[in-house]
Structures are given as C-alpha cells and as structure tokens.
Design a protein around this motif. Structure first.
Motif, PDB file in Angstrom:
ATOM      1  N   ARG A  43       7.729   8.111   0.872  1.00  0.00           N
ATOM      2  CA  ARG A  43       6.197   8.089   0.483  1.00  0.00           C
ATOM      3  C   ARG A  43       6.064   7.721  -0.853  1.00  0.00           C
ATOM      4  N   GLN A  44       6.877   8.408  -1.683  1.00  0.00           N
ATOM      5  CA  GLN A  44       6.969   8.030  -3.029  1.00  0.00           C
ATOM      6  C   GLN A  44       7.254   6.484  -3.345  1.00  0.00           C
ATOM      7  N   SER A 100      -1.661   7.890   6.253  1.00  0.00           N
ATOM      8  CA  SER A 100      -2.921   7.930   5.126  1.00  0.00           C
ATOM      9  C   SER A 100      -3.333   8.995   4.440  1.00  0.00           C
ATOM     10  N   LEU A 118      -0.594  10.234   2.038  1.00  0.00           N
ATOM     11  CA  LEU A 118      -0.685   9.533   0.840  1.00  0.00           C
ATOM     12  C   LEU A 118      -1.769   9.873  -0.137  1.00  0.00           C
ATOM     13  N   SER A 119      -2.975  10.002   0.546  1.00  0.00           N
ATOM     14  CA  SER A 119      -4.202  10.179  -0.177  1.00  0.00           C
ATOM     15  C   SER A 119      -4.159  11.661  -0.652  1.00  0.00           C
ATOM     16  N   THR A 145       4.174   4.379  -2.496  1.00  0.00           N
ATOM     17  CA  THR A 145       3.217   4.599  -3.560  1.00  0.00           C
ATOM     18  C   THR A 145       3.595   3.960  -4.857  1.00  0.00           C
ATOM     19  N   ARG A 188      -1.460  13.238  -1.386  1.00  0.00           N
ATOM     20  CA  ARG A 188      -0.130  13.321  -2.160  1.00  0.00           C
ATOM     21  C   ARG A 188       0.706  14.733  -1.628  1.00  0.00           C
ATOM     22  N   ARG A 205       3.304  -0.026  -4.143  1.00  0.00           N
ATOM     23  CA  ARG A 205       1.983  -0.346  -4.003  1.00  0.00           C
ATOM     24  C   ARG A 205       1.245  -0.423  -5.431  1.00  0.00           C
ATOM     25  N   ARG A 206       1.590   0.480  -6.276  1.00  0.00           N
ATOM     26  CA  ARG A 206       1.138   0.670  -7.504  1.00  0.00           C
ATOM     27  C   ARG A 206       1.640  -0.703  -8.214  1.00  0.00           C
TER      28      ARG A 206
END
Ligand code: SF4
Length: 93
Positions: free
Chosen positions: A76-77, A56, A59-60, A80, A62, A83-84
């Motif tokens: 992670r990219q 978390s 991700l927060s 993200t 970046r 999720r978007r």
C-alpha cells in the motif's frame, strides 16, 4: 476489522476469520512466517466481494498495519507513492 464497523466490512470474507492472519503479531515473526501469513491472507482477499472497498478504505484511512484489500502495508505504501508520483508527473505536463 477496525474500530468502526462500516457496511462493506459486514460482507468481507475475513469477517469470521482470526485477525491474526491479517495483522502482524506483537512478537517478531520471521520473514518466512510473514510471507506465509500474508500469502494466506491475500488468498482470502482474492475472492472477497468487497476487496476494492476494503483497499480504498485502507488507503483513505492510511491503515499502517495488516493486509487490507489484498495488499500488505508495504504494498500500500508503494501504491500510494506511485500514485503521488503519477499525479506530480501529470501536473507537470
Ligand atoms: S479484502 Fe481482505 S481484508 Fe478486506 S474485507 Fe475482504 S477479506 Fe477482509
């Protein structure tokens, strides 16, 4: 890991390990070397008691490099981006 110490980091399994396991070297590494390094780092993360907090945070904030919360920078990219995409689909109804 990181410039600012936060409480969960004190409980991370990587706390006393060589950061070179989690971050790419300045010099190029081969694909085989990268897979081996990332696999070893992920194995540490797999039994880490703060894996979710770590992921978390990465991700927060970046975090661009390294294995955090058991995921590589590329993973992670993708997470993200997915999720978007899911957020856009849900917003569109
Ligand atoms: S999840 Fe991995 S990178 Fe994060 S604190 Fe734990 S061992 Fe370290």
């Amino acid at each position: 890991m990181g410039a600012t110490s936060v409480s969960w980091q004190d409980r991370g399994r990587c706390r006393d390990l060589d950061p070179d396991l989690f971050f790419p070297p300045v010099e190029a590494e081969s694909t085989e070397q990268r897979h081996a390094r990332e696999g070893a780092a992920k194995a540490v993360c797999a039994s880490c008691p703060v894996q979710q907090e770590c992921l978390s945070w990465a991700l927060s904030n970046r975090e661009r490099l390294g294995v955090w919360g058991g995921l590589t920078e590329r993973e992670r990219q993708l997470l993200t981006a997915n999720r978007r995409r899911a957020t856009r689909v849900m917003a569109a109804g």
